[in-house]
Design a protein around this motif. Structure first.
Motif, PDB file in Angstrom:
ATOM      1  N   TYR A  47      16.189  -6.292  -0.285  1.00 35.16           N
ATOM      2  CA  TYR A  47      17.496  -6.516   0.329  1.00 35.16           C
ATOM      3  C   TYR A  47      17.972  -8.155   0.641  1.00 35.16           C
ATOM      4  O   TYR A  47      18.908  -8.535   0.399  1.00 35.16           O
ATOM      5  N   SER A  48      16.852  -8.545   1.428  1.00 30.82           N
ATOM      6  CA  SER A  48      17.101  -9.810   1.903  1.00 30.82           C
ATOM      7  C   SER A  48      17.128 -10.928   0.785  1.00 30.82           C
ATOM      8  O   SER A  48      17.897 -11.757   0.716  1.00 30.82           O
ATOM      9  N   GLN A  49      16.074 -10.581  -0.202  1.00 32.81           N
ATOM     10  CA  GLN A  49      16.123 -11.432  -1.486  1.00 32.81           C
ATOM     11  C   GLN A  49      17.436 -11.527  -2.374  1.00 32.81           C
ATOM     12  O   GLN A  49      18.073 -12.663  -2.652  1.00 32.81           O
ATOM     13  N   LEU A  50      17.865 -10.422  -2.536  1.00 33.96           N
ATOM     14  CA  LEU A  50      19.259 -10.171  -3.468  1.00 33.96           C
ATOM     15  C   LEU A  50      20.401 -10.477  -2.460  1.00 33.96           C
ATOM     16  O   LEU A  50      21.717 -10.699  -2.952  1.00 33.96           O
ATOM     17  N   ASP A  53       0.890  -1.154   0.136  1.00 37.21           N
ATOM     18  CA  ASP A  53       0.103   0.058  -0.129  1.00 37.21           C
ATOM     19  C   ASP A  53       0.923   1.271   0.213  1.00 37.21           C
ATOM     20  O   ASP A  53       2.231   0.975  -0.153  1.00 37.21           O
ATOM     21  N   TYR A  54       0.436   2.246   0.104  1.00 36.81           N
ATOM     22  CA  TYR A  54       0.997   3.612   0.066  1.00 36.81           C
ATOM     23  C   TYR A  54       1.549   4.237   1.307  1.00 36.81           C
ATOM     24  O   TYR A  54       1.888   5.326   1.505  1.00 36.81           O
ATOM     25  N   HIS A  55       1.613   3.396   2.468  1.00 39.94           N
ATOM     26  CA  HIS A  55       1.884   3.967   4.082  1.00 39.94           C
ATOM     27  C   HIS A  55       3.755   3.806   3.719  1.00 39.94           C
ATOM     28  O   HIS A  55       4.168   2.718   3.218  1.00 39.94           O
ATOM     29  N   GLN A  56       4.147   4.598   4.614  1.00 35.43           N
ATOM     30  CA  GLN A  56       5.566   4.694   4.720  1.00 35.43           C
ATOM     31  C   GLN A  56       6.206   3.132   5.504  1.00 35.43           C
ATOM     32  O   GLN A  56       7.294   2.629   4.710  1.00 35.43           O
ATOM     33  N   HIS A  57       5.650   2.341   6.082  1.00 35.24           N
ATOM     34  CA  HIS A  57       5.972   1.147   6.554  1.00 35.24           C
ATOM     35  C   HIS A  57       5.996   0.059   5.531  1.00 35.24           C
ATOM     36  O   HIS A  57       6.907  -0.607   5.741  1.00 35.24           O
ATOM     37  N   SER A  58       5.108   0.411   4.442  1.00 37.14           N
ATOM     38  CA  SER A  58       5.152  -0.565   3.316  1.00 37.14           C
ATOM     39  C   SER A  58       6.466  -0.344   2.643  1.00 37.14           C
ATOM     40  O   SER A  58       7.120  -1.347   1.996  1.00 37.14           O
ATOM     41  N   GLY A  59       6.835   0.967   2.442  1.00 35.73           N
ATOM     42  CA  GLY A  59       8.407   1.008   1.709  1.00 35.73           C
ATOM     43  C   GLY A  59       9.386   0.606   2.641  1.00 35.73           C
ATOM     44  O   GLY A  59      10.293  -0.023   1.764  1.00 35.73           O
ATOM     45  N   TYR A  60       9.544   0.636   3.857  1.00 37.04           N
ATOM     46  CA  TYR A  60      10.271  -0.049   4.548  1.00 37.04           C
ATOM     47  C   TYR A  60      10.496  -1.498   4.451  1.00 37.04           C
ATOM     48  O   TYR A  60      11.506  -2.298   4.426  1.00 37.04           O
ATOM     49  N   THR A  61       9.187  -2.151   4.516  1.00 31.14           N
ATOM     50  CA  THR A  61       9.014  -3.388   4.452  1.00 31.14           C
ATOM     51  C   THR A  61       9.408  -4.098   3.027  1.00 31.14           C
ATOM     52  O   THR A  61      10.170  -4.902   2.968  1.00 31.14           O
TER      53      THR A  61
END
Length: 337
Positions: free
Chosen positions: A239-242, A225-233
């Motif tokens: 980063y974890s994937q790559l 969604d467009y909430h800030q915490h979603s950008g963090y997640t």
């Protein structure tokens, strides 16, 4: 009981030594029409000024069958882009003779319904709304009760008038310039996929790859969604994937960018942050970041002016058309030709 004293026109008339009718005519701007003596007009106006008196807007509006108010529903007051819309709209509405009520839906369908119902209960003359769903029938129902203009987001499949930025075109240019530099790994962090900003911004991203004859890694395209915490997640998951950062990142809103930057700062204070950072929506604080961030800048003034103009046209019974408002890119990191 109240400790506050409210003056009426009758009080002003008594203080000025004139009839209530005469005071009413003067204070409502009809002295010339009824040929009231200039000295009487001056006396009544002076008494009103000395007592900080203003004629009742409620009474005047009641006679006109209007409330003199407009509503603005935005997803988040903390979202810079939406806050700018409210900030820009309020003085425009005031200059046009309207008081603007601003409410937040928190990008939640139930909260949006409650917000609109509250504005309807206040009998606002018109509504400008940043929709948080794609429920065309719901918005069409509200549009039958009052002038309604969709702002910043459109409802796909709806004929309701909207005023939105030309997101697809600007995102295309932003991504195309990065690809032209040889970048081949651009993570895309977006909001809810059924909302028009997500559709338009993702379309620009994908068309840039197509125009370059390239295919993006689908695993680097994520939506929440467009909430800030979603950008963090999304940044943390990428980063974890790559096991590292991607070459470049595009955030589909500044709130998502805030979350992604929060992760970068917590991880290593931007020491290994991607070379190419891109965002939809801009803020002056991005000039202070340790990495240059190219951002699409929406025309808040244009969005506000055009949406208000359409509400006023609807109030006047005039037909209106939807509008795509041009945006531009703030290039903090110039790309070579």
């Amino acid at each position: 009981m109240t400790a506050f004293e409210r003056l009426t026109i009758a009080d002003i008339a008594k203080l000025a030594g004139v009839s209530k009718t005469t005071a009413s005519m003067i204070l409502n701007g009809r002295a010339e029409q009824y040929r009231i003596a200039a000295a009487t007009v001056a006396r009544v106006q002076q008494v009103a000024a000395d007592n900080h008196f203003q004629p009742s807007a409620s009474a005047r509006l009641l006679r006109s069958r209007r409330s003199g108010t407009l509503g603005l529903v935005i997803p988040e007051l903390t979202n810079f882009a939406h806050a700018m819309l409210a900030q820009t709209l309020e003085p425009l509405c005031r200059d046009a003779g309207f008081q603007l009520f601003v409410v937040s839906s928190n990008d939640d369908a139930e909260m949006e319904i409650k917000a609109v119902e509250q504005l309807l209960a206040r009998q606002v003359d018109g509504l400008m709304l940043v929709p948080c769903t794609n429920h065309a029938k719901l918005y069409a129902k509200w549009a039958k009760r009052m002038p309604l203009v969709l702002l910043d987001r459109r409802v796909i499949g709806s004929n309701l008038p909207f005023v939105v930025s030309n997101a697809e075109e600007q995102v295309f240019e932003l991504i195309a310039k990065a690809l032209a530099q040889g970048v081949r790994e651009i993570a895309y962090f977006g909001g809810l996929m059924d909302l028009s900003p997500s559709v338009d911004r993702l379309a620009g991203y994908q068309k840039a790859w197509q125009a370059a004859g390239l295919v993006p890694n689908p695993q680097l395209i994520t939506h929440r969604d467009y909430h800030q915490h979603s950008g963090y997640t999304m940044m943390a998951e990428c980063y974890s994937q790559l096991g590292r950062y991607p070459e470049a990142i595009f955030c589909a809103s500044i709130s998502l960018l805030e979350g992604a930057l929060e992760f970068m700062n917590e991880l290593d204070h931007f020491k290994t942050a991607p070379e190419y950072l891109m965002s939809f929506d801009d803020h002056r604080l991005l000039d202070c970041m340790p990495r240059p961030i190219n951002a699409v800048v929406q025309d808040s003034a244009g969005l506000a002016e055009q949406s208000l103009a359409r509400v006023q046209a609807l109030l006047a019974g005039e037909p209106v058309q939807s509008s795509w408002v041009p945006a531009h890119i703030h290039w903090r990191q110039p790309f070579s030709a």
